[in-house]
Design an enzyme around this catalytic site. Structure first.
Site, PDB file in Angstrom:
ATOM      1  N   GLU A  44      -4.251   3.309   6.525  1.00 22.25           N
ATOM      2  CA  GLU A  44      -4.063   2.840   4.934  1.00 22.25           C
ATOM      3  C   GLU A  44      -4.840   3.869   4.829  1.00 22.25           C
ATOM      4  O   GLU A  44      -3.973   5.200   3.939  1.00 22.25           O
ATOM      5  CB  GLU A  44      -4.835   1.834   4.759  1.00 22.25           C
ATOM      6  CG  GLU A  44      -4.599   1.536   3.161  1.00 22.25           C
ATOM      7  CD  GLU A  44      -5.048   0.449   2.651  1.00 22.25           C
ATOM      8  OE1 GLU A  44      -5.508  -0.247   3.465  1.00 22.25           O
ATOM      9  OE2 GLU A  44      -5.916   0.895   1.552  1.00 22.25           O
ATOM     10  N   SER A  69     -10.817   0.120   3.517  1.00 16.73           N
ATOM     11  CA  SER A  69     -10.045  -0.171   4.519  1.00 16.73           C
ATOM     12  C   SER A  69      -9.190   1.001   4.772  1.00 16.73           C
ATOM     13  O   SER A  69      -8.328   1.072   4.057  1.00 16.73           O
ATOM     14  CB  SER A  69      -8.888  -1.444   4.481  1.00 16.73           C
ATOM     15  OG  SER A  69      -9.602  -2.637   3.297  1.00 16.73           O
ATOM     16  N   ARG A 110       0.681  -1.215   0.070  1.00 11.31           N
ATOM     17  CA  ARG A 110      -0.194  -0.041   0.083  1.00 11.31           C
ATOM     18  C   ARG A 110       1.129   1.377  -0.135  1.00 11.31           C
ATOM     19  O   ARG A 110       0.534   2.105   0.603  1.00 11.31           O
ATOM     20  CB  ARG A 110      -0.903   0.046   0.973  1.00 11.31           C
ATOM     21  CG  ARG A 110      -1.852  -0.446   0.856  1.00 11.31           C
ATOM     22  CD  ARG A 110      -3.035  -0.742  -0.322  1.00 11.31           C
ATOM     23  NE  ARG A 110      -3.596  -2.367  -0.148  1.00 11.31           N
ATOM     24  CZ  ARG A 110      -2.597  -3.979  -0.794  1.00 11.31           C
ATOM     25  NH1 ARG A 110      -2.135  -3.701  -1.613  1.00 11.31           N
ATOM     26  NH2 ARG A 110      -3.883  -4.491  -0.607  1.00 11.31           N
TER      27      ARG A 110
HETATM   28  C1  LIG Z   1     -15.734   1.290  -1.016  1.00 13.13           C
HETATM   29  C2  LIG Z   1     -14.099   1.477  -1.386  1.00 13.13           C
HETATM   30  C3  LIG Z   1     -13.010   0.153  -1.702  1.00 13.13           C
HETATM   31  C4  LIG Z   1     -11.622   0.083  -1.447  1.00 13.13           C
HETATM   32  N1  LIG Z   1     -11.007  -1.203  -2.358  1.00 13.13           N
HETATM   33  C5  LIG Z   1     -10.256  -1.211  -1.755  1.00 13.13           C
HETATM   34  C6  LIG Z   1      -9.268  -2.549  -2.003  1.00 13.13           C
HETATM   35  O1  LIG Z   1     -10.117  -3.560  -3.049  1.00 13.13           O
HETATM   36  N2  LIG Z   1      -7.715  -2.324  -2.237  1.00 13.13           N
HETATM   37  C7  LIG Z   1      -6.936  -1.048  -2.050  1.00 13.13           C
HETATM   38  O2  LIG Z   1      -6.083  -0.695  -2.546  1.00 13.13           O
HETATM   39  N3  LIG Z   1      -7.803   0.303  -2.044  1.00 13.13           N
HETATM   40  C8  LIG Z   1      -9.170  -0.113  -1.962  1.00 13.13           C
HETATM   41  N4  LIG Z   1      -9.937   0.843  -1.598  1.00 13.13           N
HETATM   42  C9  LIG Z   1      -9.044   2.577  -1.915  1.00 13.13           C
HETATM   43  C10 LIG Z   1      -8.643   2.798  -2.560  1.00 13.13           C
HETATM   44  O3  LIG Z   1     -10.112   3.458  -3.471  1.00 13.13           O
HETATM   45  C11 LIG Z   1      -7.427   3.556  -3.341  1.00 13.13           C
HETATM   46  O4  LIG Z   1      -6.674   3.204  -2.684  1.00 13.13           O
HETATM   47  C12 LIG Z   1      -7.410   4.132  -4.316  1.00 13.13           C
HETATM   48  O5  LIG Z   1      -6.496   3.511  -5.164  1.00 13.13           O
HETATM   49  C13 LIG Z   1      -7.409   5.276  -4.259  1.00 13.13           C
HETATM   50  O6  LIG Z   1      -7.100   5.773  -5.516  1.00 13.13           O
HETATM   51  P1  LIG Z   1      -8.090   7.454  -5.157  1.00 13.13           P
HETATM   52  O7  LIG Z   1      -7.848   7.831  -6.536  1.00 13.13           O
HETATM   53  O8  LIG Z   1      -8.995   7.588  -4.208  1.00 13.13           O
HETATM   54  O9  LIG Z   1      -7.090   7.776  -4.629  1.00 13.13           O
HETATM   55  P2  LIG Z   1      -7.037   9.354  -3.298  1.00 13.13           P
HETATM   56  O10 LIG Z   1      -7.270   9.156  -2.301  1.00 13.13           O
HETATM   57  O11 LIG Z   1      -7.172  10.657  -3.724  1.00 13.13           O
HETATM   58  O12 LIG Z   1      -5.468   9.638  -3.066  1.00 13.13           O
HETATM   59  C14 LIG Z   1      -4.998   8.318  -2.478  1.00 13.13           C
HETATM   60  C15 LIG Z   1      -3.446   9.234  -2.137  1.00 13.13           C
HETATM   61  O13 LIG Z   1      -2.435   9.132  -3.835  1.00 13.13           O
HETATM   62  C16 LIG Z   1      -1.960  10.893  -3.483  1.00 13.13           C
HETATM   63  N5  LIG Z   1      -2.087  11.103  -4.764  1.00 13.13           N
HETATM   64  C17 LIG Z   1      -3.505  11.172  -5.770  1.00 13.13           C
HETATM   65  N6  LIG Z   1      -2.882  11.307  -6.553  1.00 13.13           N
HETATM   66  C18 LIG Z   1      -2.044  11.753  -7.111  1.00 13.13           C
HETATM   67  C19 LIG Z   1      -0.474  12.659  -7.599  1.00 13.13           C
HETATM   68  N7  LIG Z   1      -1.692  12.552  -9.378  1.00 13.13           N
HETATM   69  N8  LIG Z   1       0.012  12.494  -7.475  1.00 13.13           N
HETATM   70  C20 LIG Z   1       0.520  12.421  -6.538  1.00 13.13           C
HETATM   71  N9  LIG Z   1       0.168  12.363  -5.256  1.00 13.13           N
HETATM   72  C21 LIG Z   1      -1.414  11.995  -5.590  1.00 13.13           C
HETATM   73  C22 LIG Z   1      -3.258  11.975  -2.398  1.00 13.13           C
HETATM   74  O14 LIG Z   1      -2.431  12.774  -1.616  1.00 13.13           O
HETATM   75  C23 LIG Z   1      -3.178  10.338  -1.040  1.00 13.13           C
HETATM   76  O15 LIG Z   1      -2.007  10.629  -0.621  1.00 13.13           O
HETATM   77  C24 LIG Z   1     -11.119   1.570  -1.439  1.00 13.13           C
HETATM   78  C25 LIG Z   1     -12.107   2.851  -1.346  1.00 13.13           C
HETATM   79  C26 LIG Z   1     -13.175   2.408  -0.999  1.00 13.13           C
HETATM   80  C27 LIG Z   1     -14.271   3.701  -1.035  1.00 13.13           C
END
Ligand SMILES: Cc1cc2nc3c(=O)[nH]c(=O)nc-3n(C[C@H](O)[C@H](O)[C@H](O)COP(=O)(O)OP(=O)(O)OC[C@H]3O[C@@H](n4cnc5c(N)ncnc54)[C@H](O)[C@@H]3O)c2cc1C
Length: 297
Positions: A289, A219, A170
């Site tokens: 996480e 998570s 992660r």
């Molecule tokens: C219902 C649900 C189910 C989920 N299931 C999973 C799963 O099965 N497995 C899993 O690993 N995760 C899961 N997640 C967590 C999450 O969806 C993942 O970690 C996902 O990859 C985050 O993507 P995001 O675009 O929403 O990131 P964000 O939440 O927008 O950002 C996450 C991090 O990345 C940074 N960031 C984002 N974009 C950039 C960029 N362009 N440059 C530099 N830094 C950046 C942000 O500052 C932050 O620190 C789940 C979440 C939910 C709500």
């Protein structure tokens, strides 16, 4: 010129639907605009934070006293190729994971099953090295990424090969500081006839085991070595435990859900309560996480 807005509520931009206002807020649509916004913040010595889907961040009720760069309009798929037994393509970092899924699905690839139900965008997947707990392959972002392009603080674009980066549980290390701008994907081309069926099963599994109809951040805690956080929390009878408008999900104890009254502080108080209880009972420290953004009590 890119439009930098002021005092924008961050509630619509995260999956918990909490948080205060961003002092400055921008949604670039291309690399020039992104560079312009970054340069503006650097010149004025303003802190920046990038959010994509906002599905892994806890944004403070006090907001963010800097520039939030929100990337949902920074989206494009390009250079799709099927060559030498590999599927490859590139995507701007704000492209949703579901768009990348569609490319893999067209090629009946197992990577489509991996991406099924993973929220957020491409950069969030890379930064978090997002992964699934099931025993499929691929099961982490590291397995499908070939290169990562980053806009560095000196305003140059630098491309990192997969092997330049350290892909851990992660988290991906080695590209910071900067903003992830584009990602190159590559995965072996081994079409699977039952891809549609396996995707439907993956979706059913998520619906069965996760509260996907309620606002959550996925998570909340990483799994500590030798344990699963959900089992530790469930074992202490904390499912359904509520602080303010934040509750430990009855479906999955590692998911915290909010109702319309829920605040970021409720979530943080619940996080701290769980951490204390798990530490007392098992002497295990739960690390979040989800990433905390902005100032908290
Ligand atoms: C219902 C649900 C189910 C989920 N299931 C999973 C799963 O099965 N497995 C899993 O690993 N995760 C899961 N997640 C967590 C999450 O969806 C993942 O970690 C996902 O990859 C985050 O993507 P995001 O675009 O929403 O990131 P964000 O939440 O927008 O950002 C996450 C991090 O990345 C940074 N960031 C984002 N974009 C950039 C960029 N362009 N440059 C530099 N830094 C950046 C942000 O500052 C932050 O620190 C789940 C979440 C939910 C709500």
């Amino acid at each position: 010129m890119v439009e930098i807005k002021e005092n924008i509520s961050l509630k619509p931009y995260n999956s918990w639907k909490v948080g205060g206002e961003a002092k400055y807020f921008v949604q670039p649509t291309n690399k020039e605009q992104l560079k312009e916004a970054y340069s503006w913040a650097l010149e004025k010595d303003i802190e920046i934070c990038v959010i994509g889907g906002g599905s892994n961040v806890l944004l403070s009720d006090k907001g963010f006293d800097g520039l939030i760069i929100q990337t949902s309009k920074f989206s494009e798929l390009k250079n799709e190729k099927l060559e030498n037994g590999f599927i490859s393509f590139a995507a701007l970092s704000g492209t949703s994971k579901s768009e990348a899924l569609k490319v893999f699905l067209k090629h009946k690839s197992m990577a489509a099953i991996f991406l099924t139900g993973l929220p957020g965008d491409i950069a969030g997947g890379v930064v978090m090295n997002a992964g699934v707990g099931t025993n499929t392959q691929p099961k982490e972002f590291t397995e499908i990424v070939e290169w990562v392009e980053v806009l560095k603080p000196d305003l140059t674009f630098k491309t990192y090969k997969h092997s330049d980066l350290d892909w851990v549980y992660r988290k991906t290390k080695g590209w910071q500081p900067g903003i992830v701008t584009e990602v190159g994907f590559k995965y072996k081309h081994e079409p699977i006839d039952e891809v549609g069926k396996l995707m439907r099963e993956a979706t059913k599994r998520r619906i069965r085991t996760q509260p996907i109809n309620k606002p959550s951040g996925g998570s909340t805690f990483k799994n500590p070595e030798g344990y699963t956080s959900g089992a530790l929390i469930d074992g202490l009878g904390l499912k359904g435990f509520t602080i303010g408008g934040a509750t430990v999900s009855e479906k999955h104890a590692n998911f915290l859900v909010t109702d319309e009254t829920g605040t970021a502080q409720d979530l943080l108080d619940l996080i701290k309560h769980i951490q204390v209880k798990v530490k007392e009972a098992h002497n295990v420290s739960l690390e979040t996480e989800v990433r905390l953004i902005g100032d908290f009590e």
